[in-house]
Design a protein around this motif. Structure first.
Motif, short mmCIF file in Angstrom:
data_model
loop_
_atom_site.label_atom_id
_atom_site.label_comp_id
_atom_site.label_asym_id
_atom_site.label_seq_id
_atom_site.Cartn_x
_atom_site.Cartn_y
_atom_site.Cartn_z
N ILE A 294 0.85 -1.20 0.00
CA ILE A 294 0.00 0.00 0.00
C ILE A 294 0.88 1.25 0.00
O ILE A 294 0.68 2.19 -0.78
N HIS A 295 1.88 1.26 0.90
CA HIS A 295 2.77 2.42 0.99
C HIS A 295 3.56 2.63 -0.31
O HIS A 295 3.72 3.77 -0.77
N LEU A 296 4.02 1.54 -0.91
CA LEU A 296 4.79 1.67 -2.16
C LEU A 296 3.89 2.10 -3.32
O LEU A 296 4.33 2.84 -4.21
N ALA A 297 2.64 1.63 -3.31
CA ALA A 297 1.70 2.08 -4.34
C ALA A 297 1.48 3.58 -4.24
O ALA A 297 1.43 4.28 -5.26
N GLU A 298 1.36 4.09 -3.01
CA GLU A 298 1.21 5.54 -2.82
C GLU A 298 2.51 6.26 -3.23
O GLU A 298 2.46 7.35 -3.81
N TYR A 299 3.67 5.65 -2.89
CA TYR A 299 4.97 6.26 -3.19
C TYR A 299 5.16 6.45 -4.69
O TYR A 299 5.64 7.49 -5.15
N TYR A 300 4.78 5.43 -5.48
CA TYR A 300 4.98 5.49 -6.94
C TYR A 300 3.76 6.03 -7.68
O TYR A 300 3.76 6.08 -8.91
N PHE A 301 2.70 6.42 -6.97
CA PHE A 301 1.43 6.79 -7.60
C PHE A 301 1.61 7.91 -8.64
O PHE A 301 1.02 7.86 -9.73
N THR A 303 4.79 9.08 -9.78
CA THR A 303 6.03 9.00 -10.57
C THR A 303 6.13 7.77 -11.46
O THR A 303 6.80 7.79 -12.49
N ASN A 304 5.48 6.67 -11.10
CA ASN A 304 5.59 5.42 -11.87
C ASN A 304 4.29 4.64 -11.71
O ASN A 304 4.19 3.72 -10.90
N LYS A 305 3.27 5.04 -12.49
CA LYS A 305 1.94 4.47 -12.30
C LYS A 305 1.88 2.96 -12.57
O LYS A 305 1.20 2.24 -11.84
N PRO A 306 2.57 2.42 -13.58
CA PRO A 306 2.54 0.96 -13.77
C PRO A 306 3.08 0.22 -12.54
O PRO A 306 2.51 -0.80 -12.12
N LEU A 307 4.18 0.73 -11.96
CA LEU A 307 4.74 0.08 -10.77
C LEU A 307 3.81 0.25 -9.57
O LEU A 307 3.62 -0.69 -8.78
N ALA A 308 3.19 1.43 -9.47
CA ALA A 308 2.22 1.67 -8.40
C ALA A 308 1.05 0.71 -8.52
O ALA A 308 0.56 0.16 -7.52
N LEU A 309 0.58 0.48 -9.79
CA LEU A 309 -0.53 -0.45 -10.02
C LEU A 309 -0.14 -1.87 -9.61
O LEU A 309 -0.94 -2.59 -9.01
N ASP A 310 1.10 -2.24 -9.91
CA ASP A 310 1.58 -3.58 -9.55
C ASP A 310 1.52 -3.78 -8.03
O ASP A 310 1.07 -4.81 -7.53
N TYR A 311 1.98 -2.77 -7.29
CA TYR A 311 1.96 -2.87 -5.83
C TYR A 311 0.53 -2.85 -5.29
O TYR A 311 0.19 -3.54 -4.32
N ALA A 312 -0.35 -2.05 -5.92
CA ALA A 312 -1.75 -2.01 -5.48
C ALA A 312 -2.41 -3.36 -5.71
O ALA A 312 -3.22 -3.83 -4.89
N GLN A 313 -2.08 -4.01 -6.85
CA GLN A 313 -2.64 -5.34 -7.14
C GLN A 313 -2.16 -6.37 -6.11
O GLN A 313 -2.94 -7.22 -5.65
N LYS A 314 -0.88 -6.28 -5.73
CA LYS A 314 -0.34 -7.19 -4.70
C LYS A 314 -1.01 -6.95 -3.35
O LYS A 314 -1.30 -7.90 -2.60
N ALA A 315 -1.27 -5.68 -3.06
CA ALA A 315 -1.96 -5.35 -1.81
C ALA A 315 -3.36 -5.96 -1.80
O ALA A 315 -3.81 -6.51 -0.78
N LEU A 316 -4.04 -5.89 -2.95
CA LEU A 316 -5.39 -6.46 -3.05
C LEU A 316 -5.35 -7.98 -2.88
O LEU A 316 -6.18 -8.56 -2.18
N THR A 317 -4.38 -8.63 -3.52
CA THR A 317 -4.26 -10.09 -3.43
C THR A 317 -4.06 -10.54 -1.98
O THR A 317 -4.72 -11.47 -1.50
N ASN A 318 -3.16 -9.86 -1.29
CA ASN A 318 -2.90 -10.22 0.12
C ASN A 318 -4.09 -9.89 1.01
O ASN A 318 -4.37 -10.59 1.99
N SER A 319 -4.80 -8.83 0.71
CA SER A 319 -5.98 -8.45 1.49
C SER A 319 -7.08 -9.50 1.35
O SER A 319 -7.79 -9.82 2.31
#
Length: 624
Positions: A294-301, A303-319
């Motif tokens: 979640i924090h990394l998704a916000e961090y890259y939101f 500056t690097n939206k594809p990477l932010a999306l990847d982290y948001a997807q991982k956050a959703l999977t773990n949730s």
């Protein structure tokens, strides 16, 4: 007949199923485990069930732990065993909470709370309210969580239940922070640390202390007090590096995130968050992975939206793995706008968001319904308990009043003693003043005239002084000298040590003369051993006063003085054959008044017995 036989068979089967552990609520039969039907003591059976439940819990087999907990509840109800009923309710709430079935967990915790109220168990009531408040907080119902936690403090605040009180303070602090009230959150955090300073934290585990400190660091970061927040997180990281990777990862993750909030260009922020993610991937802890991604998704939101999306997807999977609706919605809040910006389809995620939102809201409503349904009954019970507490408070107040009365009485006693001491000092000063007057009068009346007469004789021409006059002058000087010695003896200090007996005996004999015979008996050397110095002085002066009065006024030819002593008191008897006085009249002049005051000063007593022309008897007694 066939119908009756069939009906009986059905009842037998149902009864056997119940004994075998069928759960009427979920229909799960525990067919893999056999239980002895021949148990001598019902309580032994309940204890055995608790051991088996504990065994399943250790294996993290919470489904079977729930099945046996329901069986424990059923048996405890049959036996009307309140202690085991509350224990079963608590176990069910605890295991359902672990399985994230929070509405069921809340239901059973509430049941336990209601029973604790009936049993007037304030500690148990407060603990269950803490459990319920934590569920409300985890559901994101922060207002409800604060209300429940505050209610719990009514039962636990001021008790020795340090862990539970801190848990309630912690709950309120987190809820206040999440509701956007960081200053109020800090106030409750301050309460925790104030409590930890006043009481020993032996029961607080290191894990709980790290959680408390992390919450404080989070609150301070919300208040933009980053230096203090970093200091706390650095302390946690230093203490946990190598020994507690889970807490270490959380500390550096939070610090990296807050460094980014403080300064978007801080290069260290990214490395700290990535290091925390690496540790959490090794540990494979879903809550930690959710936080990092979640924090990394916000961090890259930005500056690097594809990477932010990847982290948001991982956050959703773990949730989804933890079945935590609040975490799922937090991940989707990042994922949906990122997908939309990148031109990806968001319809399925939007539908899923709506479903989770509805499920979460239904769970909140179910919890609120449980709370509302039982609130009236619980409040009624609470009022009864408060009445009992009021009665206890009245008794406590009575105790306080009794103690206050005792303190006031003691103060009055001290005041009276002080006042008497002051009066005694005043009397002593007055006595000293009177003594000075008496001494002055004595010197003037008894010696002044004689000295003046001798001076006139001495001033004559030596040739005019005949031999007889020289003899008169010498006798006069000798008389003055003897009287000065008597006065000196009367007013000088008294030796109250080992020589007191001799000095006392010498005093008595000094008043014996050719005109007055004084009879006394020499006392044993240890006679005055247990007598206080004050008593010795007063007795000495009293007898001195009696003998002076005798010499001046009584015309006695015989005086007898006896001293006796037992374990408790000293008795001194004075007798003379002088002119005496009438005791029915006011016979106490200054001298005898002083005698009486002196004897009273040592808590003694003096009795005069006299008649005109029949002499005087004075009996002095005082305690040793």
């Amino acid at each position: 007949m066939k119908f009756k036989f069939g009906l009986s068979l059905i009842f037998v089967l149902i009864y056997n199923c119940c004994l075998a552990g069928l759960s009427p609520e979920n229909g799960i039969a525990n067919s893999n485990y056999q239980y002895s039907a021949t148990v001598k003591k019902p309580t032994d059976s309940l204890e055995q069930l608790k051991k088996q439940i504990g065994g399943f819990a250790k294996k993290k087999d919470y489904q079977n732990a729930i099945v046996l907990s329901k069986k424990l509840l059923l048996k405890a109800k049959v036996l009307s065993d309140s202690s085991h009923i509350t224990n079963a309710y608590w176990r069910l709430g605890y295991y359902y909470k672990i399985l994230d079935q929070l509405d069921s967990a809340y239901f059973y915790f509430d049941k336990a709370y209601a029973l604790n109220l009936k049993l007037k168990d304030s500690i148990g009531s407060g603990d269950r309210l803490l459990d319920m408040a934590n569920i409300q907080k985890s559901l994101g119902d922060y207002n409800a969580g604060m209300v429940t936690a505050t209610e719990g403090l009514q039962y636990l605040e001021g008790t020795n239940e340090l862990v539970s009180v801190i848990g309630l303070y912690q709950n309120i602090a987190i809820c206040q922070k999440e509701l956007g009230h960081p200053k109020e959150a800090l106030r409750w955090s301050d309460k925790i640390f104030s409590l930890l300073k006043k009481q020993p934290a032996a029961d607080i585990s290191n894990e709980n202390l790290y959680n408390i400190k992390t919450t404080r660091a989070n609150i301070l970061a919300e208040l933009k007090n980053y230096p203090t927040s970093f200091k706390i997180l650095d302390s946690i990281a230093a203490n946990t590096q190598g020994s507690n990777p889970w807490q270490f990862a959380r500390a550096i993750c939070n610090k990296g995130y807050y460094m980014w909030l403080e300064n978007k260009d801080n290069a260290q922020s990214e490395s700290l968050q990535l290091e925390a993610l690496r540790i959490r991937q090794e540990l494979n802890t879903a809550p930690g992975l959710i936080s990092s991604t979640i924090h990394l998704a916000e961090y890259y939101f930005e500056t690097n939206k594809p990477l932010a999306l990847d982290y948001a997807q991982k956050a959703l999977t773990n949730s989804k793995k933890t079945n935590n609706p609040v975490a799922i919605l937090e991940a989707l809040d990042l994922l949906l706008p990122l997908k939309k910006t990148l031109g990806q389809d968001v319809s399925e995620d939007a539908i899923f968001y709506s479903q989770v939102q509805n499920t979460l809201e239904k769970t909140k409503q179910a919890v609120r319904a449980i709370y509302a349904a039982t609130k009236y009954d619980n409040d009624t019970l609470e009022k009864k308990n408060l009445m009992l507490l009021a009665q206890v408070a009245i008794k406590d107040k009575q105790k306080i009043l009794a103690i206050s009365a005792a303190i006031i009485s003691l103060t009055l006693i001290v005041f009276v003693i002080f006042y008497k001491n002051q009066q005694k000092k005043k009397e002593q000063l007055e006595m000293a003043y009177k003594t000075e007057l008496r001494l002055s009068k004595k010197l003037h009346d008894e010696l002044g005239n004689d000295i003046f007469y001798l001076m006139t004789q001495v001033q004559k021409d030596p040739q005019e002084i005949v031999a007889s006059e020289k003899v008169i002058i010498l006798e006069g000087l000798n008389s003055i000298y003897q009287r000065i010695r008597d006065i000196s003896k009367e007013y000088t200090a008294i030796d109250t040590g080992e020589n007191f007996g001799k000095e006392f005996f010498s005093l008595l004999n000094s008043y014996s003369s050719t005109k007055t015979k004084l009879i006394t008996k020499e006392l044993p050397s240890n006679f005055w051993e247990n007598v206080s110095e004050e008593a010795k002085i007063e007795v000495y002066r009293v007898l001195q006063e009696l003998l002076v009065n005798m010499k001046k006024h009584s015309q006695a030819t015989l005086v007898a003085i006896t001293c006796t002593k037992n374990n408790k008191q000293v008795i001194i008897k004075y007798v003379d054959n002088g002119v005496g006085f009438n005791t029915t009249e006011n016979y106490l002049g200054n001298g005898l008044k002083n005698v009486e005051n002196r004897i009273k000063g040592i808590k003694g007593n003096i009795i005069f017995d006299s008649k005109p022309n029949e002499g005087v008897t004075a009996t002095i007694t005082f305690a040793i």
